[in-house]
Scaffold this motif. Structure first.
Motif, PDB file in Angstrom:
ATOM      1  N   TYR A   1     -43.693 -41.351   6.296  1.00  0.00           N
ATOM      2  CA  TYR A   1     -44.968 -40.808   6.760  1.00  0.00           C
ATOM      3  C   TYR A   1     -46.169 -41.425   6.031  1.00  0.00           C
ATOM      4  O   TYR A   1     -47.249 -40.846   6.017  1.00  0.00           O
ATOM      5  CB  TYR A   1     -44.967 -39.279   6.614  1.00  0.00           C
ATOM      6  N   ARG A   2     -45.979 -42.607   5.470  1.00  0.00           N
ATOM      7  CA  ARG A   2     -47.044 -43.268   4.709  1.00  0.00           C
ATOM      8  C   ARG A   2     -48.323 -43.423   5.531  1.00  0.00           C
ATOM      9  O   ARG A   2     -49.421 -43.151   5.047  1.00  0.00           O
ATOM     10  CB  ARG A   2     -46.578 -44.630   4.196  1.00  0.00           C
ATOM     11  N   GLU A   3     -48.221 -43.873   6.770  1.00  0.00           N
ATOM     12  CA  GLU A   3     -49.406 -44.097   7.602  1.00  0.00           C
ATOM     13  C   GLU A   3     -50.192 -42.802   7.807  1.00  0.00           C
ATOM     14  O   GLU A   3     -51.416 -42.773   7.661  1.00  0.00           O
ATOM     15  CB  GLU A   3     -48.979 -44.673   8.953  1.00  0.00           C
ATOM     16  N   GLU A   4     -49.497 -41.725   8.130  1.00  0.00           N
ATOM     17  CA  GLU A   4     -50.151 -40.437   8.350  1.00  0.00           C
ATOM     18  C   GLU A   4     -50.783 -39.914   7.058  1.00  0.00           C
ATOM     19  O   GLU A   4     -51.905 -39.402   7.054  1.00  0.00           O
ATOM     20  CB  GLU A   4     -49.151 -39.406   8.888  1.00  0.00           C
ATOM     21  N   VAL A   5     -50.048 -40.045   5.936  1.00  0.00           N
ATOM     22  CA  VAL A   5     -50.543 -39.578   4.645  1.00  0.00           C
ATOM     23  C   VAL A   5     -51.778 -40.370   4.228  1.00  0.00           C
ATOM     24  O   VAL A   5     -52.781 -39.796   3.777  1.00  0.00           O
ATOM     25  CB  VAL A   5     -49.431 -39.649   3.571  1.00  0.00           C
ATOM     26  N   GLU A   6     -51.740 -41.688   4.425  1.00  0.00           N
ATOM     27  CA  GLU A   6     -52.895 -42.521   4.059  1.00  0.00           C
ATOM     28  C   GLU A   6     -54.114 -42.169   4.905  1.00  0.00           C
ATOM     29  O   GLU A   6     -55.238 -42.146   4.407  1.00  0.00           O
ATOM     30  CB  GLU A   6     -52.555 -44.005   4.174  1.00  0.00           C
TER      31      GLU A   6
ATOM     32  N   LYS B   1     -49.633 -31.991  15.387  1.00  0.00           N
ATOM     33  CA  LYS B   1     -48.190 -32.121  15.587  1.00  0.00           C
ATOM     34  C   LYS B   1     -47.842 -33.571  15.304  1.00  0.00           C
ATOM     35  O   LYS B   1     -48.368 -34.472  15.948  1.00  0.00           O
ATOM     36  CB  LYS B   1     -47.806 -31.743  17.026  1.00  0.00           C
ATOM     37  N   TRP B   2     -46.973 -33.795  14.299  1.00  0.00           N
ATOM     38  CA  TRP B   2     -46.532 -35.147  13.964  1.00  0.00           C
ATOM     39  C   TRP B   2     -45.155 -35.387  14.566  1.00  0.00           C
ATOM     40  O   TRP B   2     -44.416 -34.448  14.885  1.00  0.00           O
ATOM     41  CB  TRP B   2     -46.459 -35.330  12.457  1.00  0.00           C
ATOM     42  N   ASN B   3     -44.788 -36.651  14.689  1.00  0.00           N
ATOM     43  CA  ASN B   3     -43.490 -37.034  15.223  1.00  0.00           C
ATOM     44  C   ASN B   3     -42.410 -36.793  14.171  1.00  0.00           C
ATOM     45  O   ASN B   3     -42.233 -37.588  13.253  1.00  0.00           O
ATOM     46  CB  ASN B   3     -43.507 -38.502  15.641  1.00  0.00           C
ATOM     47  N   SER B   4     -41.683 -35.712  14.314  1.00  0.00           N
ATOM     48  CA  SER B   4     -40.635 -35.376  13.342  1.00  0.00           C
ATOM     49  C   SER B   4     -39.395 -36.243  13.519  1.00  0.00           C
ATOM     50  O   SER B   4     -38.543 -36.290  12.627  1.00  0.00           O
ATOM     51  CB  SER B   4     -40.266 -33.899  13.442  1.00  0.00           C
ATOM     52  N   ASP B   5     -39.293 -36.961  14.642  1.00  0.00           N
ATOM     53  CA  ASP B   5     -38.132 -37.827  14.877  1.00  0.00           C
ATOM     54  C   ASP B   5     -38.187 -39.110  14.043  1.00  0.00           C
ATOM     55  O   ASP B   5     -37.197 -39.843  13.974  1.00  0.00           O
ATOM     56  CB  ASP B   5     -38.029 -38.200  16.365  1.00  0.00           C
ATOM     57  N   LYS B   6     -39.335 -39.382  13.419  1.00  0.00           N
ATOM     58  CA  LYS B   6     -39.449 -40.574  12.576  1.00  0.00           C
ATOM     59  C   LYS B   6     -38.498 -40.508  11.383  1.00  0.00           C
ATOM     60  O   LYS B   6     -38.059 -41.542  10.876  1.00  0.00           O
ATOM     61  CB  LYS B   6     -40.877 -40.712  12.041  1.00  0.00           C
ATOM     62  N   LEU B   7     -38.199 -39.304  10.954  1.00  0.00           N
ATOM     63  CA  LEU B   7     -37.350 -39.101   9.781  1.00  0.00           C
ATOM     64  C   LEU B   7     -35.923 -38.857  10.254  1.00  0.00           C
ATOM     65  O   LEU B   7     -35.667 -37.935  11.023  1.00  0.00           O
ATOM     66  CB  LEU B   7     -37.859 -37.898   8.983  1.00  0.00           C
ATOM     67  N   ASN B   8     -34.989 -39.682   9.802  1.00  0.00           N
ATOM     68  CA  ASN B   8     -33.601 -39.564  10.247  1.00  0.00           C
ATOM     69  C   ASN B   8     -32.893 -38.328   9.701  1.00  0.00           C
ATOM     70  O   ASN B   8     -31.979 -37.821  10.310  1.00  0.00           O
ATOM     71  CB  ASN B   8     -32.794 -40.805   9.849  1.00  0.00           C
TER      72      ASN B   8
END
Length: 190
Positions: free
Chosen positions: A52-57, A32-39
């Motif tokens: 989501y660069r950090e998660e993707v990397e 489960k990722w933080n969907s609130d990061k994206l406005n």
């Protein structure tokens, strides 16, 4: 929010931690990722990948993925039904199938090793990584919309290899949450 149904056992799990634990038995990774990061769910693909660069990397390092993109499918997508016909039959891939859902819903059916069929409904904030070689099929839910980040180890390896088992024909592309629609009489409800 994720929902997991173990069809033959008539068990449904909604708790993300329990879903992750159960799927891990089959080598399937759920996060489960933080969907609130994206406005905005409608942000540009570049903006989504930036947020989501950090998660993707991290995933690239863990899984050897070399590229990521954003797929945007909805009921107005040209050729949608033909596109879905490629993926709603049981198949497997030569590489992992990795999806992080930004918007909409999708339903992965997994033909698990112990002859159990798993139905995993993903929605906003859900990451699912189905390992290469895993027999599965995918459908949209009744909202017929999904926007997701996809990661690839090699785009040419993401070709579906069909099993022609016919197992997929036993299941409707239904979802467990608010997008639920009734099944036809000759198909199992999921």
């Amino acid at each position: 929010m994720v929902s997991l149904k173990i069809i033959e056992k008539n068990i449904t799990i909604h708790d993300p931690e329990k879903v992750a634990d159960y799927l891990s038995k089959y080598g399937i990774k759920y996060e489960k990722w933080n969907s609130d990061k994206l406005n905005s769910e409608d942000a540009s693909p570049d903006r989504i990948l930036e947020v989501y660069r950090e998660e993707v990397e991290r995933l690239k390092k863990e899984g050897g993925y070399v590229t990521a993109d954003v797929i945007d499918i909805n009921s107005n997508t040209p050729g949608l039904d033909d596109m879905l016909l490629k993926f709603n039959k049981e198949h497997w891939h030569d590489e992992d199938e990795v999806r992080y859902t930004i918007k909409g819903h999708g339903l992965f059916h997994i033909n698990a090793e112990d002859e159990v069929t798993l139905s995993v409904e993903v929605g906003k904030g859900d990451l699912l990584r189905v390992p290469k070689g895993t027999k599965h099929w995918f459908d949209l839910c009744s909202d017929r919309e999904i926007r997701a980040i996809r990661l690839f180890q090699n785009k040419s390896g993401w070709t579906p290899h069909y099993t022609n088992s016919g197992k997929d024909k036993k299941f409707m592309p239904l979802c467990f949450g608010p997008a639920f629609i009734p099944a036809e009489n000759d198909r199992e409800k999921v």
